[in-house]
Scaffold this active site. Structure first.
Site, short mmCIF file in Angstrom:
data_model
loop_
_atom_site.label_atom_id
_atom_site.label_comp_id
_atom_site.label_asym_id
_atom_site.label_seq_id
_atom_site.Cartn_x
_atom_site.Cartn_y
_atom_site.Cartn_z
N HIS B 67 10.92 28.50 66.25
CA HIS B 67 9.54 28.02 66.37
C HIS B 67 9.00 27.58 65.01
O HIS B 67 8.30 26.57 64.90
CB HIS B 67 8.70 29.16 66.97
CG HIS B 67 7.23 28.89 66.96
ND1 HIS B 67 6.38 29.44 66.03
CD2 HIS B 67 6.46 28.09 67.74
CE1 HIS B 67 5.15 29.01 66.25
NE2 HIS B 67 5.16 28.20 67.28
N GLU B 70 10.33 24.27 64.20
CA GLU B 70 9.62 23.25 64.98
C GLU B 70 8.35 22.80 64.24
O GLU B 70 8.08 21.60 64.11
CB GLU B 70 9.28 23.84 66.36
CG GLU B 70 8.44 22.96 67.24
CD GLU B 70 7.20 23.66 67.76
OE1 GLU B 70 6.09 23.22 67.40
OE2 GLU B 70 7.34 24.65 68.52
N HIS B 71 7.59 23.77 63.74
CA HIS B 71 6.37 23.43 63.00
C HIS B 71 6.71 22.58 61.76
O HIS B 71 6.06 21.59 61.48
CB HIS B 71 5.67 24.71 62.50
CG HIS B 71 4.69 25.26 63.48
ND1 HIS B 71 3.37 25.43 63.15
CD2 HIS B 71 4.82 25.67 64.76
CE1 HIS B 71 2.73 25.95 64.20
NE2 HIS B 71 3.59 26.11 65.18
N GLU B 142 -1.57 31.53 64.97
CA GLU B 142 -1.05 31.26 66.31
C GLU B 142 -0.63 32.58 66.98
O GLU B 142 -0.93 32.83 68.14
CB GLU B 142 0.13 30.28 66.23
CG GLU B 142 0.59 29.80 67.59
CD GLU B 142 1.74 28.78 67.51
OE1 GLU B 142 2.18 28.47 66.39
OE2 GLU B 142 2.17 28.32 68.58
#
Lengths: 424, 426
Positions: B67, B70-71, B142
């Site tokens: 993840h 991905e950012h 997040e």
């Protein structure tokens, strides 16, 4: 597009063969008022519990299942000082079902809405009792979604004492006082006297589809209802309100009076401003509050067209409240000073183009787009909206920003020491 | 370039394979105004332990790295890739799930310009110590946002109760602690391993020209050499559930719950997996669907509301069925569900219910084809599982009552179930 209807009955059909699922939506509009908003939220829930034609939920659901898993949905929404009460069914395109489902679906929706009147009888006591309970849970469950909750609270505080502050799904206290008679009479009032919008989307001939809908739902005389798009109390000072709850992350919500007549050309200038400030992928808020300052994961602005209000929302570390607030306000100041670069402008215009064009690809979005247009009293195509946006320049945006008044700053923070929503 | 036209579905798909192992698919949607393009890698939150394809060493990386990667991929030497997409009017984004990471955009104009940007940025990582540190603040927020989300919490708690070791139980974003450990070297290592064309696919859906798309890919593909299959290491998972009950307290009005059933029949050949998936969906619809007596009874007793629902997740490494919603008494709902299953086990499933359930499942699969974005994502999910989403519709009609009867008897075992509850705080 095919339009029909008189006496405040609005019929619109949009047809093409691209989709596997068709949709019919019927919406009634009433004023959003304390005496009836809870009743209006409750009666649709009781309607989908059955009537003399479809005896109970099970029969309703069986009908839907046999329509290849069609789905029936109800919704109550706030559109400025109005409350929209909607019933919708989505069902398989005839081509895949191998039979005509449109007339069946129309008739079914009609029977759900008008059944209790048409098939003799009021509402069942037990159903009312249970749905009161469900609605109570639903209203109370607003706290589950903290992002939306903070926005709702900001609006409630901003519009204290006014109808727009009311929650579209009603009020728990009022639920207690609802009687069978009161509910039935309000229900009858809405479905026979209030403006009705019947919008359909499907793989049919538009003329035929509108006529069929009209044949079933009719054109009985209905009232017309006026909407007030303005904040009608004078602005004094910015209010700062902090509330506490068991949360890990702080939620900030800003309520801004835009002082823009959303039925005028200025609305498009406001929309562009919104794109640049906090709606587009390269918006000032996203770039500066998230990407550069790393203060949040999400931050956005949005316009409520029905009330000329802008809301800015973000989730932040509680200790960063001042920092985040100042940075957010700085972005508005920048716009007031005309500090807008080409990328920001391009990004906003492109964002709207994609969003507006995409409406054509979703029957659901298209129907709700046209309903909103109809309620504002200007029915134009998504691409015409885009043309209007394209004519907006930086000077226009600057001028609009200078009309802004920061009405309310709401902050939801943790109760006492930061807790981690501990697992037991 | 291969073309498949499915007459029953009225859908058309074009396929192209490249020498480095990459595959590309174009799902043609005539007269749609928006087009979706997704560049996906078979790499998700569960892949934190693997054998390095070159050094052959076993590597273990911090949770949440897929993840994080991905950012970071959106970052470029001069700013970030949103600048470029913004110029051509695309809405670009990405998401990481348990088993895949997908970068995508949706556009209604300049499709090919945007497509080139997508191909370019996914193939060009740019990580620095400084930009990795900066991202920790954003991802930290997040994670905190999800911690306050009761639906997320009840879901991950359920996975924690179902699984002892399987990494599916770990939050996709990792934890506030685990992300602190991530370095740019870790990111490059994972990137170089999992972002190889042989582990990736490209899916485009819209009114576009397949040939032009396939040629663009050919021209822009950077990697030419082939890489051997990546060996992923998953821990052994015992058959039984980790714990029977897991509870938490959060700001909610009504208790939220999920009941899970662990399915140990995994690692099946693709066709059997499709059949198992469909059969389970039909059986679940027959048992708990909105038109069953069971649903009606619980609803009327005020034990469940309109939010009650279920879903089945079927993967080669883990499968589970979950059912839940809101209830003032989740434990009673759990008891009733088990009781209902036992009852049906004695009486047998109802043949009349079968046709109805099948129609519902068929309708719900057909719905997926109306939304290019959802359709593409479904396509990617099933492709990485080794199955083709187009097959589902054909196979649904071929499922028989007897197959479902057998599936029902094998699955829905009380001893393999558990409950996750989020109670109102304070």
């Amino acid at each position: 597009m095919q339009k029909k209807g008189k006496n405040n009955n609005f019929y619109m059909a949009f047809c093409d063969d691209r989709f596997k699922i068709n949709r019919i939506a019927v919406t009634f509009i009433d004023r959003l008022e304390r005496e009836k908003n809870t009743l209006n939220a409750l009666f649709p829930m009781v309607l989908i519990r059955g009537n003399n034609k479809y005896k109970d939920m099970k029969e309703i659901n069986r009908f839907l299942d046999n329509m290849y898993g069609a789905s029936l949905s109800i919704d109550v929404d706030k559109k400025g000082d109005l409350q929209a009460i909607s019933f919708a069914i989505s069902f398989l395109n005839d081509r895949f079902a191998g039979e005509n489902l449109y007339t069946k679906a129309l008739q079914f929706l009609y029977d759900i809405i008008y059944g209790p009147i048409k098939y003799g009888g009021g509402f069942e006591e037990e159903a009312i009792l249970q749905e009161k309970n469900n609605l109570k849970q639903e209203i109370e469950s607003r706290i589950n979604d903290k992002v939306q909750y903070a926005i709702d609270r900001c609006i409630e505080i901003m519009f204290e004492g006014q109808n727009y502050a009311l929650y579209e799904k009603g009020n728990v206290d009022d639920l207690q006082t609802i009687t069978k008679e009161k509910l039935f009479s309000q229900y009858q009032e809405v479905i026979t006297k209030k403006p009705m919008y019947v919008f359909v989307y499907g793989d049919y001939d538009e003329e035929w589809a509108t006529s069929k809908a009209l044949e079933i739902f009719g054109e009985e005389k209905r009232e017309s209802i006026h909407n007030d798009f303005f904040v009608n109390i004078p602005f004094e000072n910015t209010r700062y309100v902090t509330e506490e709850m068991e949360v890990n992350q702080g939620k900030i919500a800003l309520g801004i009076r835009t002082n823009v007549d959303v039925t005028s050309e200025d609305y498009y200038k406001l929309l562009m401003l919104n794109g640049i400030l906090g709606a587009s992928p390269k918006s000032k808020l996203f770039e500066n509050v998230r990407e550069k300052a790393s203060l949040c994961y999400y931050v956005f602005s949005r316009i409520d067209r029905f009330k000329s209000v802008m809301i800015i929302s973000s989730g932040i570390e509680i200790k960063n409240y001042e920092k985040a607030l100042n940075l957010i306000l700085q972005q508005i100041e920048d716009i007031k000073n005309g500090n807008i670069d080409d990328i920001e402008y391009e990004s906003a215009i492109n964002y709207y183009k994609t969003a507006l064009m995409a409406i054509y690809d979703s029957p659901r979005d298209l129907l709700s787009f046209y309903l909103n247009q109809a309620l504002v009293g200007q029915i134009i195509e998504p691409m015409e909206v885009f043309e209007n946006l394209r004519n907006v320049n930086i000077e226009d945006i600057k001028r609009i920003a200078n009309r802004f008044e920061l009405d309310t700053v709401y902050f939801l923070k943790n109760r006492g020491v930061a807790k981690d929503g501990k697992d037991l | 370039m291969e073309r498949i036209y499915d007459d029953a579905l009225n859908e058309e798909i074009y396929i192209n394979s490249y020498s480095n192992g990459l595959k590309a698919f174009v799902i043609k949607k005539k007269n749609f105004s928006k087009a979706f393009a997704g560049f996906a890698t078979k790499y998700g939150s569960v892949d934190s332990k693997f054998v390095h394809p070159k050094t052959k060493e076993v590597v273990e990386v911090p949770d949440g790295i897929a993840h994080f990667l991905e950012h970071k991929l959106f970052e470029e030497e001069e700013g970030n890739v949103f600048d470029r997409f913004a110029k051509f009017g695309a809405m670009a984004n990405a998401f990481t799930s348990f088993k895949e990471t997908v970068y995508y955009f949706i556009s209604t104009q300049n499709f090919y310009e945007n497509f080139e940007i997508l191909l370019d940025f996914v193939q060009n990582p740019y990580f620095t110590d400084q930009n990795v540190e900066k991202e920790k603040g954003i991802i930290g927020q997040e994670i905190r946002m999800y911690q306050d989300n009761p639906n997320w919490r009840v879901y991950f708690n359920l996975l924690n109760a179902l699984y002892v070791n399987n990494p599916v139980k770990i939050d996709i974003a990792g934890t506030l602690e685990s992300i602190q450990k991530i370095t740019k070297e870790d990111l490059y290592l994972c990137y170089n391993t999992f972002y190889h064309p042989s582990n990736m696919i490209i899916v485009v859906c819209g009114d576009v020209d397949p040939k032009k798309i396939f040629d663009t890919i050919e021209r822009m593909e950077k990697t030419k050499e082939y890489q051997s299959l990546i060996e992923r290491i998953y821990p052994d998972e015992p058959e039984e559930v980790n714990q029977k009950k897991i509870e938490a307290r959060l700001s909610v009005a009504v208790p939220i719950f999920y009941i899970g059933f662990k399915d140990n029949q995994n690692d099946l050949p693709p066709y059997e997996m499709i059949m198992k998936d469909i059969q389970t969906q039909i059986v679940a619809e027959m048992l708990f669907g909105k038109s069953t007596d069971f649903y009606e009874k619980l609803y009327k007793e005020g034990l469940i509301n309109q939010n009650f629902g279920f879903e089945y997740n079927c993967e080669p490494e883990y499968s589970f069925f979950m059912i839940g919603g809101e209830s003032k008494d989740p434990e009673e709902v759990y008891r009733r569900i088990i009781e209902h299953i036992e009852d049906v086990k004695k009486k047998g499933i109802d043949r009349k219910e079968f046709e109805r359930a099948k129609k519902v499942v068929l309708g719900s699969h057909l719905r997926k084809f109306d939304n290019p974005e959802k359709l593409s994502v479904e396509f990617i999910y099933s492709y990485f599982k080794g199955v083709n989403i187009f097959e589902y519709v054909k196979e649904i009609t071929s499922v028989s009552f007897e197959m479902c009867e057998k599936r029902f008897k094998e699955f829905f075992d009380e001893s393999l179930s558990c409950i996750s509850i989020v109670w109102p705080a304070g």
